[in-house]
Design an enzyme around this catalytic site. Sequence first.
Site, PDB file in Angstrom:
ATOM      1  N   HIS A  23     -10.190  -2.797   6.582  1.00 36.29           N
ATOM      2  CA  HIS A  23      -8.740  -2.589   6.401  1.00 36.29           C
ATOM      3  C   HIS A  23      -7.949  -3.532   7.314  1.00 36.29           C
ATOM      4  O   HIS A  23      -6.950  -4.133   6.894  1.00 36.29           O
ATOM      5  CB  HIS A  23      -8.356  -1.140   6.738  1.00 36.29           C
ATOM      6  CG  HIS A  23      -8.914  -0.113   5.787  1.00 36.29           C
ATOM      7  ND1 HIS A  23      -9.594   1.004   6.212  1.00 36.29           N
ATOM      8  CD2 HIS A  23      -8.887  -0.035   4.428  1.00 36.29           C
ATOM      9  CE1 HIS A  23      -9.958   1.738   5.165  1.00 36.29           C
ATOM     10  NE2 HIS A  23      -9.553   1.119   4.073  1.00 36.29           N
ATOM     11  N   LYS A  47      -9.010  14.058  -1.279  1.00 39.16           N
ATOM     12  CA  LYS A  47     -10.210  13.433  -0.696  1.00 39.16           C
ATOM     13  C   LYS A  47     -10.770  14.248   0.463  1.00 39.16           C
ATOM     14  O   LYS A  47     -11.769  13.846   1.070  1.00 39.16           O
ATOM     15  CB  LYS A  47      -9.865  12.020  -0.207  1.00 39.16           C
ATOM     16  CG  LYS A  47      -9.920  10.958  -1.291  1.00 39.16           C
ATOM     17  CD  LYS A  47      -9.970   9.564  -0.684  1.00 39.16           C
ATOM     18  CE  LYS A  47     -10.495   8.532  -1.663  1.00 39.16           C
ATOM     19  NZ  LYS A  47     -10.565   7.194  -1.048  1.00 39.16           N
ATOM     20  N   ARG A  96     -13.311  -5.341  -2.696  1.00 41.50           N
ATOM     21  CA  ARG A  96     -14.557  -5.693  -1.991  1.00 41.50           C
ATOM     22  C   ARG A  96     -15.616  -6.220  -2.949  1.00 41.50           C
ATOM     23  O   ARG A  96     -16.329  -7.156  -2.640  1.00 41.50           O
ATOM     24  CB  ARG A  96     -15.083  -4.488  -1.216  1.00 41.50           C
ATOM     25  CG  ARG A  96     -14.179  -4.097  -0.055  1.00 41.50           C
ATOM     26  CD  ARG A  96     -14.346  -2.670   0.304  1.00 41.50           C
ATOM     27  NE  ARG A  96     -14.073  -1.835  -0.871  1.00 41.50           N
ATOM     28  CZ  ARG A  96     -14.455  -0.595  -1.018  1.00 41.50           C
ATOM     29  NH1 ARG A  96     -15.159  -0.016  -0.077  1.00 41.50           N
ATOM     30  NH2 ARG A  96     -14.151   0.095  -2.101  1.00 41.50           N
ATOM     31  N   SER A 134     -14.682   4.066   3.964  1.00 40.02           N
ATOM     32  CA  SER A 134     -14.381   5.104   4.946  1.00 40.02           C
ATOM     33  C   SER A 134     -15.376   6.256   4.827  1.00 40.02           C
ATOM     34  O   SER A 134     -15.792   6.830   5.835  1.00 40.02           O
ATOM     35  CB  SER A 134     -12.951   5.604   4.755  1.00 40.02           C
ATOM     36  OG  SER A 134     -12.047   4.549   5.020  1.00 40.02           O
TER      37      SER A 134
HETATM   38  N1  COA Z   1     -12.458  -2.391   3.917  1.00 38.53           N
HETATM   39  C1  COA Z   1     -13.120  -1.258   3.982  1.00 38.53           C
HETATM   40  N2  COA Z   1     -12.961  -0.251   3.121  1.00 38.53           N
HETATM   41  C2  COA Z   1     -12.079  -0.425   2.147  1.00 38.53           C
HETATM   42  C3  COA Z   1     -11.330  -1.594   2.021  1.00 38.53           C
HETATM   43  C4  COA Z   1     -11.556  -2.610   2.950  1.00 38.53           C
HETATM   44  N3  COA Z   1     -10.910  -3.754   2.915  1.00 38.53           N
HETATM   45  N4  COA Z   1     -10.547  -1.485   0.942  1.00 38.53           N
HETATM   46  C5  COA Z   1     -10.792  -0.281   0.428  1.00 38.53           C
HETATM   47  N5  COA Z   1     -11.720   0.345   1.148  1.00 38.53           N
HETATM   48  C6  COA Z   1     -12.324   1.647   0.872  1.00 38.53           C
HETATM   49  C7  COA Z   1     -11.631   2.758   1.560  1.00 38.53           C
HETATM   50  O1  COA Z   1     -12.153   2.976   2.833  1.00 38.53           O
HETATM   51  C8  COA Z   1     -11.894   3.895   0.614  1.00 38.53           C
HETATM   52  O2  COA Z   1     -13.154   4.448   0.881  1.00 38.53           O
HETATM   53  P1  COA Z   1     -13.445   5.974   0.536  1.00 38.53           P
HETATM   54  O3  COA Z   1     -13.260   6.152  -0.930  1.00 38.53           O
HETATM   55  O4  COA Z   1     -14.821   6.124   1.001  1.00 38.53           O
HETATM   56  O5  COA Z   1     -12.445   6.793   1.308  1.00 38.53           O
HETATM   57  C9  COA Z   1     -11.929   3.225  -0.757  1.00 38.53           C
HETATM   58  O6  COA Z   1     -12.222   1.896  -0.506  1.00 38.53           O
HETATM   59  C10 COA Z   1     -10.634   3.254  -1.490  1.00 38.53           C
HETATM   60  O7  COA Z   1      -9.636   3.513  -0.561  1.00 38.53           O
HETATM   61  P2  COA Z   1      -8.146   3.131  -0.484  1.00 38.53           P
HETATM   62  O8  COA Z   1      -7.942   1.679  -0.644  1.00 38.53           O
HETATM   63  O9  COA Z   1      -7.617   3.758   0.739  1.00 38.53           O
HETATM   64  O10 COA Z   1      -7.611   3.767  -1.730  1.00 38.53           O
HETATM   65  P3  COA Z   1      -7.626   5.256  -2.066  1.00 38.53           P
HETATM   66  O11 COA Z   1      -8.211   5.287  -3.432  1.00 38.53           O
HETATM   67  O12 COA Z   1      -8.227   6.137  -1.062  1.00 38.53           O
HETATM   68  O13 COA Z   1      -6.084   5.552  -2.005  1.00 38.53           O
HETATM   69  C11 COA Z   1      -3.884   5.446  -2.800  1.00 38.53           C
HETATM   70  C12 COA Z   1      -5.348   5.242  -3.054  1.00 38.53           C
HETATM   71  C13 COA Z   1      -3.524   6.332  -1.648  1.00 38.53           C
HETATM   72  C14 COA Z   1      -3.311   4.087  -2.552  1.00 38.53           C
HETATM   73  C15 COA Z   1      -3.463   6.039  -4.113  1.00 38.53           C
HETATM   74  O14 COA Z   1      -4.182   7.223  -4.358  1.00 38.53           O
HETATM   75  C16 COA Z   1      -2.000   6.333  -4.163  1.00 38.53           C
HETATM   76  O15 COA Z   1      -1.167   5.489  -3.987  1.00 38.53           O
HETATM   77  N6  COA Z   1      -1.682   7.514  -4.436  1.00 38.53           N
HETATM   78  C17 COA Z   1      -0.299   7.886  -4.605  1.00 38.53           C
HETATM   79  C18 COA Z   1       0.043   8.165  -6.068  1.00 38.53           C
HETATM   80  C19 COA Z   1       0.133   6.874  -6.806  1.00 38.53           C
HETATM   81  O16 COA Z   1       1.078   6.149  -6.709  1.00 38.53           O
HETATM   82  N7  COA Z   1      -0.922   6.618  -7.569  1.00 38.53           N
HETATM   83  C20 COA Z   1      -1.036   5.401  -8.294  1.00 38.53           C
HETATM   84  C21 COA Z   1      -0.451   5.573  -9.638  1.00 38.53           C
HETATM   85  S1  COA Z   1      -1.032   4.253 -10.612  1.00 38.53           S
END
Ligand code: COA
Length: 165
Positions: A23, A47, A96, A134
């Site tokens: 991140h 989550k 990734r 994560s």
């Molecule tokens: N390095 C390490 N890990 C990474 C990474 C990086 N560069 N990029 C992503 N990841 C990992 C995260 O750690 C996470 O791991 P996990 O699933 O084990 O927790 C996974 O990839 C995805 O995480 P993240 O990028 O944080 O996305 P998310 O899917 O957890 O969160 C939101 C998504 C919060 C952005 C999304 O749910 C959101 O915006 N929700 C609000 C409602 C909305 O607007 N939805 C979209 C409508 S289209």
Amino acid sequence: MGANLSSPCGVYPGTFDPPTLGHVDIIHRALGLFPRVVVGVSPNPKKGPLFDVKERIALLQEATAGLPNLTVLPFDGLMVDFARRVGGTVIVRGIRTASDMAFEFQMAMMNRRLSGGMETVFLMPGEHHTYITSSLIREVARCGGSVSGLVPPCVAARLKGERFA
Ligand code: COA
């Protein structure tokens, strides 16, 4: 329609439970592209996060201390509404592996529709960060493995002190 390129601001939303060096890598790359970057931390209760939003924000702030033009804020609801509220013009997401792309593509298209044209840019972390997630970090820490070199030192220290259920 489209990104407002006269005053670009990247918005990097995520759950960050916990923040990893992957991140932080994306944050550095986004700051190289945009004069201002806002990181949005979603509570994402579905989550079942280990850390609450306040703590995730504090960890991100510590991990990025000293980086200019960066703000870390909580958000609830739609990420495009958050982006608009903070003056964001472009959504930043990390990719990734190719398998991240299918879901990210759908989300980017939906966000573009919801926002009336806001674009998403995808940034790739350094190759040594491509396998980190994560959940994997939480699992390794829960089982007593070392996460050093995969997460910022403040996160490693915090995970060491965590009493896992
Ligand atoms: N390095 C390490 N890990 C990474 C990474 C990086 N560069 N990029 C992503 N990841 C990992 C995260 O750690 C996470 O791991 P996990 O699933 O084990 O927790 C996974 O990839 C995805 O995480 P993240 O990028 O944080 O996305 P998310 O899917 O957890 O969160 C939101 C998504 C919060 C952005 C999304 O749910 C959101 O915006 N929700 C609000 C409602 C909305 O607007 N939805 C979209 C409508 S289209």
